[in-house]
Design an enzyme around this catalytic site. Sequence first.
Site, PDB file in Angstrom:
ATOM      1  N   TYR A  11       7.286  -6.546  -7.913  1.00  0.00           N
ATOM      2  CA  TYR A  11       6.777  -6.495  -9.288  1.00  0.00           C
ATOM      3  C   TYR A  11       7.758  -7.118 -10.272  1.00  0.00           C
ATOM      4  CZ  TYR A  11       3.569  -2.863  -7.480  1.00  0.00           C
ATOM      5  OH  TYR A  11       2.641  -2.145  -6.765  1.00  0.00           O
ATOM      6  N   HIS A  29       5.926  -2.119   1.936  1.00  0.00           N
ATOM      7  CA  HIS A  29       4.841  -2.566   1.055  1.00  0.00           C
ATOM      8  C   HIS A  29       3.608  -3.034   1.837  1.00  0.00           C
ATOM      9  CE1 HIS A  29       4.250  -4.185  -3.291  1.00  0.00           C
ATOM     10  NE2 HIS A  29       3.112  -3.758  -2.779  1.00  0.00           N
TER      11      HIS A  29
END
Length: 276
Positions: A54, A112
Amino acid sequence: MSQDSQTPESVPTADGMPMLGLGTWQNEDPDQCADSVATALEMGYRHIDTAQIYGNEAAVGRGIEQADVDREDVFLATKVWISELAHDDVLSSTEESLEKLGVDYVDLLYVHWPAEAYDPEPTLSAFDQLVDEGKVERVGVSNFEPEHVDEAIDTLDAELFANQFECHPLLPQEELRARCEDAGVNVVAYSPLARGKVFDVPEIQRVAEKHDVSAAAVSLAWLREKGVTTIPKATSEDHIRDNWGALAVDLDDEDVAAIDAIDEREREVDPDFAPW
């Protein structure tokens, strides 16, 4: 319970994890990200979710520092990106994440995706090492299908705490949720509002009108009824507050059945490297 009466203590938890959190995906402006995190924490949120990819871990850490909330009262989660999943890269990239976040540990560290450098034994042994070193409290995975969940459970020394994946009324993920429940793995839903598509679903609109709340609040309440933790992304104070208000929404059996009966299906996140 009115929205104004909600406190951090009134948020239901799943094994110590607050079942409503703030997602920060695509919250890329550093000042806005820090402000949204601080706003959420001041409002009563105690679960903040970010990820290496991010690019906002430093801003998230700044937001936590800005808020008048003790670090130990914040459930903080981040995720190791797919290029950093070799054993040594997990260790070094997590150290970088901790430095950016300005913390000594994270409450939950996720793989992730089961993609690219992911290899269960070397990857997850690094996660175990981080737990042993006190830098990670809990181990999670993200975007894992049932077979990947089973493999991770068999490989880890630590308990597998959570699987985070896309889940909302247009992608209810019954099979995957059931497998996680059977295995004692908490489910965390990202994109719980289907990137706004739930706002246009007639069944959800009708339930929202019945309760005089937003479609977002209904969708979040529906997931909570399913035992699912949600981390809706929000940047403005109004949206952060509206999502917080979902805690005051009590759906009845008729409401839940109406949403269960929605037959439209929509997956919002579907990269080429996805395991499905």
